[in-house]
Design an enzyme around this catalytic site. Sequence first.
Site, mmCIF file in Angstrom:
data_model
loop_
_atom_site.group_PDB
_atom_site.id
_atom_site.type_symbol
_atom_site.label_atom_id
_atom_site.label_comp_id
_atom_site.label_asym_id
_atom_site.label_seq_id
_atom_site.Cartn_x
_atom_site.Cartn_y
_atom_site.Cartn_z
ATOM 1 C CE LYS A 201 -3.584 2.286 2.546
ATOM 2 N NZ LYS A 201 -4.618 2.169 3.800
ATOM 3 C CE LYS A 255 -6.333 1.835 -0.728
ATOM 4 N NZ LYS A 255 -6.519 1.828 0.685
HETATM 5 C C1 PBG Z 1 -7.689 3.416 5.381
HETATM 6 C C2 PBG Z 1 -7.741 3.069 3.853
HETATM 7 C C3 PBG Z 1 -7.779 3.844 2.937
HETATM 8 C C4 PBG Z 1 -8.330 3.465 1.610
HETATM 9 C C5 PBG Z 1 -8.651 2.175 2.269
HETATM 10 N N1 PBG Z 1 -8.598 2.206 3.576
HETATM 11 C C6 PBG Z 1 -7.033 5.348 2.973
HETATM 12 C C7 PBG Z 1 -5.895 5.797 3.586
HETATM 13 O O1 PBG Z 1 -4.891 4.708 3.971
HETATM 14 O O2 PBG Z 1 -5.409 6.910 3.870
HETATM 15 C C8 PBG Z 1 -8.209 4.195 0.552
HETATM 16 C C9 PBG Z 1 -9.212 3.878 -0.690
HETATM 17 C C10 PBG Z 1 -9.705 4.522 -1.605
HETATM 18 O O3 PBG Z 1 -9.015 5.946 -1.926
HETATM 19 O O4 PBG Z 1 -10.539 4.184 -2.408
HETATM 20 N N2 PBG Z 1 -6.428 2.720 5.957
#
Ligand code: PBG
Length: 329
Positions: A201, A255
Site C-alpha cells: 500500500k 493499492k
Molecule cells: C484506510 C484506507 C484508505 C483506503 C482504504 N482503506 C485510505 C488511507 O490509507 O488513507 C483508500 C481507498 C480509496 O482511496 O479508495 N486505511
Amino acid sequence: MKYMGSFPSTRLRRNRRNDWTRRLVQENALSVNDLIWPIFIREGKNIKEPIDSMPGVFRYSLDNIHELVKRAIKKKIPMITLFPKKPQIKKNSKGSEALNKNNLVCRALRLIKKKYKKIGIMCDVALDPYTDHGHDGIIKKGIVENDQTIKILVKQSILQAKMGCDVIAPSDMMDGRIGQIRKELDKKGFQHVQILSYAVKYASHFYGPFRDAVGSKKLLKGDKKDYQMDFRNSREAIREVALDIKEGADFVMVKPGMPYLDVIKTIKDNFKIPVFAYQVSGEYSLIKNAINNKTVTEDVIIESLVSFKRAGASPIVTYFADEVAEKLS
Ligand code: PBG
C-alpha cells in the site's frame, strides 16, 4: 526473437479481422467474479447521501443497505467491503470506537450476516475512521507506534470475526500485524476467517476522495509516509509480500491500482498467491469526471479494469463494481 515470423507471410491483422476471431484469441476477460464492491455506511435513518468528491457514490444508513446487498447477490458479485463514516464525536486519539461491539461496522455485519448467506463481507482493519488525527494507528512521540497499534488491530480483527466478517483486511501497514492477527484468530476458533493483507500500500495522493468519504481528510495531520510505501519503490513490495505470506495472509493487495500495474505484475511473477488490486477513490473520480465531462466514453471503465487482469490481478476492488456487474450480466 525466435518464432516471430516476418511480413508478408505473417500478418497480425488477420487474427483481428472479425469479431469471432478477435474473441478466439482474446487473452484476458473480465467477469463478475472479479469484482469487490466497496460500500460506505453511516449513522442515521433512510439516508443515501452523495459524496461530493466521488460522483455517483453514496453513503448509506444501515436501513438502506438491504437493497444494495440484494442487488450485489442478484448480480453475483462475490464480495462487498464496508467503510464507515463516523461522526466527529465518536473519534478520539486511540480510535476506541473501533473496539465497540455496537459500532457501525459491527451492526452492519450482524445485519447482513443474519439475512444474507450468499455474499462475502470484507472489512478494513485500521484505525483511521476512528481516530481524531486521521492516522491508522495510535501516535506516540509524533509517529504511529507499531507494536501498540497491532494490539488494538488484533482486537479489532477478533471483534469483526465474531460479528461474522469473512475476510479481515488489515490496511494499516504496521510491520508484523498479519502474523499476530492470524495467531489470535486461530486461538479464538476463527481458523476459517481469511486475511487479505493490504501488503503493498503506497502513500498515495489518489486516496483523497476516500478520506473525504470517511471524514478523515480534514482531520489528517501530516501524511502517512512513515508507514505506507514510497511510490518510487517497487522491489520493496516483494519484501512486504514475502513477509505477509509467511505470516499467514491468504491473499495480498496492491493499492492504488492503475498507476501501479507494474507492481502487480512483479508480485504476480514472484509469488503464487492471489493478488487483489484496488482501483482507489482518486482513480474512480478521475475516470468518472472525465466520463461526465464527455472527455471519454464510459467504455474506459472496462478497459481500465481489464488492465488489472492483464497485469495479473484478480479480483479488483472498484467503485464501478455495481455498474460493471450490470454490463457483464
Ligand atoms: C484506510 C484506507 C484508505 C483506503 C482504504 N482503506 C485510505 C488511507 O490509507 O488513507 C483508500 C481507498 C480509496 O482511496 O479508495 N486505511
